[in-house]
Structure formats: structure tokens, C-alpha cells
Design a protein around this motif. Structure first.
Motif, PDB file in Angstrom:
ATOM      1  N   TRP A  12     -18.796 -51.407 -70.340  1.00 55.30           N
ATOM      2  CA  TRP A  12     -17.616 -51.615 -69.512  1.00 55.30           C
ATOM      3  C   TRP A  12     -16.851 -52.556 -70.294  1.00 55.30           C
ATOM      4  O   TRP A  12     -16.961 -53.103 -71.163  1.00 55.30           O
ATOM      5  CB  TRP A  12     -18.315 -51.844 -68.018  1.00 55.30           C
ATOM      6  CG  TRP A  12     -19.041 -53.321 -68.250  1.00 55.30           C
ATOM      7  CD1 TRP A  12     -20.436 -53.073 -68.368  1.00 55.30           C
ATOM      8  CD2 TRP A  12     -18.751 -54.719 -68.338  1.00 55.30           C
ATOM      9  NE1 TRP A  12     -20.901 -54.480 -68.477  1.00 55.30           N
ATOM     10  CE2 TRP A  12     -19.942 -55.501 -68.466  1.00 55.30           C
ATOM     11  CE3 TRP A  12     -17.405 -55.163 -68.366  1.00 55.30           C
ATOM     12  CZ2 TRP A  12     -19.809 -56.877 -68.491  1.00 55.30           C
ATOM     13  CZ3 TRP A  12     -17.445 -56.778 -68.338  1.00 55.30           C
ATOM     14  CH2 TRP A  12     -18.656 -57.662 -68.549  1.00 55.30           C
ATOM     15  N   SER A  13     -15.608 -52.620 -69.608  1.00 56.01           N
ATOM     16  CA  SER A  13     -14.633 -53.633 -69.946  1.00 56.01           C
ATOM     17  C   SER A  13     -13.865 -54.334 -68.634  1.00 56.01           C
ATOM     18  O   SER A  13     -13.986 -53.787 -67.659  1.00 56.01           O
ATOM     19  CB  SER A  13     -13.385 -52.924 -70.696  1.00 56.01           C
ATOM     20  OG  SER A  13     -12.819 -51.967 -70.012  1.00 56.01           O
ATOM     21  N   ARG A  14     -13.292 -55.377 -69.076  1.00 60.07           N
ATOM     22  CA  ARG A  14     -13.013 -56.142 -67.737  1.00 60.07           C
ATOM     23  C   ARG A  14     -11.899 -57.134 -68.460  1.00 60.07           C
ATOM     24  O   ARG A  14     -11.992 -57.694 -69.297  1.00 60.07           O
ATOM     25  CB  ARG A  14     -14.048 -56.839 -66.913  1.00 60.07           C
ATOM     26  CG  ARG A  14     -13.518 -57.765 -65.776  1.00 60.07           C
ATOM     27  CD  ARG A  14     -14.841 -58.439 -65.139  1.00 60.07           C
ATOM     28  NE  ARG A  14     -14.142 -59.186 -63.945  1.00 60.07           N
ATOM     29  CZ  ARG A  14     -14.925 -60.322 -63.677  1.00 60.07           C
ATOM     30  NH1 ARG A  14     -16.044 -60.508 -64.027  1.00 60.07           N
ATOM     31  NH2 ARG A  14     -14.196 -60.949 -62.547  1.00 60.07           N
ATOM     32  N   SER A  15     -10.859 -57.500 -67.420  1.00 64.10           N
ATOM     33  CA  SER A  15      -9.697 -58.310 -67.769  1.00 64.10           C
ATOM     34  C   SER A  15     -10.027 -59.457 -66.553  1.00 64.10           C
ATOM     35  O   SER A  15      -9.957 -59.146 -65.648  1.00 64.10           O
ATOM     36  CB  SER A  15      -8.259 -57.690 -67.846  1.00 64.10           C
ATOM     37  OG  SER A  15      -8.218 -57.035 -69.294  1.00 64.10           O
ATOM     38  N   VAL A  16      -9.807 -60.849 -67.302  1.00 65.42           N
ATOM     39  CA  VAL A  16      -9.602 -61.607 -66.260  1.00 65.42           C
ATOM     40  C   VAL A  16      -8.497 -62.738 -66.747  1.00 65.42           C
ATOM     41  O   VAL A  16      -8.272 -62.847 -67.856  1.00 65.42           O
ATOM     42  CB  VAL A  16     -10.944 -62.546 -65.854  1.00 65.42           C
ATOM     43  CG1 VAL A  16     -11.919 -61.532 -65.640  1.00 65.42           C
ATOM     44  CG2 VAL A  16     -11.833 -63.033 -67.164  1.00 65.42           C
ATOM     45  N   GLU A  17      -8.302 -63.854 -65.848  1.00 67.11           N
ATOM     46  CA  GLU A  17      -7.302 -64.879 -66.341  1.00 67.11           C
ATOM     47  C   GLU A  17      -8.184 -66.095 -66.097  1.00 67.11           C
ATOM     48  O   GLU A  17      -8.899 -66.130 -65.226  1.00 67.11           O
ATOM     49  CB  GLU A  17      -6.020 -65.055 -65.293  1.00 67.11           C
ATOM     50  CG  GLU A  17      -5.154 -63.820 -65.353  1.00 67.11           C
ATOM     51  CD  GLU A  17      -4.383 -63.845 -66.481  1.00 67.11           C
ATOM     52  OE1 GLU A  17      -3.891 -64.819 -66.824  1.00 67.11           O
ATOM     53  OE2 GLU A  17      -3.852 -62.675 -67.150  1.00 67.11           O
ATOM     54  N   ALA A  18      -8.029 -67.187 -66.936  1.00 69.55           N
ATOM     55  CA  ALA A  18      -8.583 -68.437 -67.028  1.00 69.55           C
ATOM     56  C   ALA A  18      -7.967 -69.394 -67.388  1.00 69.55           C
ATOM     57  O   ALA A  18      -7.200 -69.296 -68.096  1.00 69.55           O
ATOM     58  CB  ALA A  18     -10.005 -68.428 -67.742  1.00 69.55           C
TER      59      ALA A  18
END
Length: 79
Positions: A12-18
Motif C-alpha cells: 500500500w501507499s499513504r501520504s501524511v503531513e507532519a
């Protein structure tokens, strides 16, 4: 301002902000903050943790590689 993190695994793939990311490097856990210098590093088995708008999250990995440039982080990891 934040770091955009793109996490890629074989499944899978995922994008987040941190605002901050803690990574399991070969020499130990290291922290990356906004506007960090460009970096490429291998990852050992451990937890990737990040602090973002939704609180702290984490992901256990078996290893991988990370690249950061201009507040964009790409993580390729095996989970």
C-alpha cells in the motif's frame, strides 16, 4: 509549515503531513523537523513515528530507505 510524507510499501501507499518524524536509522533513532537539510538514509527495523495535525501516529517497519528534500519525505519500507 509541515513535512509531506509519502510512505510506500509493497502492499500500500499513504501520504501524511507532519511537524516532526522519528526514524529508526542504522546508528539509532533520529528526528527530522521542518526545513531539515536534504538527507538519504537506510532504515533498520523499528518504528517510524510522526507528529501531525491528527496527533502522533506510528508504523512498524522491517527496514527501508528514506529521502528528504524541500520538506518532502519519501519512505520506501517493508512492513
Amino acid at each position: 509549515m509541515s513535512i509531506k510524507i509519502d510512505i510506500l510499501t509493497p502492499e500500500w501507499s499513504r501520504s501524511v503531513e507532519a511537524e516532526a518524524v522519528f526514524l529508526p536509522g542504522a546508528a539509532g533513532v533520529f528526528e527530522v523537523l521542518v526545513n531539515h537539510a536534504p538527507i538519504i538514509s537506510t532504515l533498520d527495523a523499528g518504528k517510524i513515528r510522526w507528529r501531525g495535525p491528527e496527533g502522533e501516529e506510528s508504523l512498524s517497519v522491517k527496514g527501508g530507505v528514506v529521502r528528504l528534500k524541500n520538506n518532502v519525505m519519501s519512505i520506501c519500507a517493508e512492513v
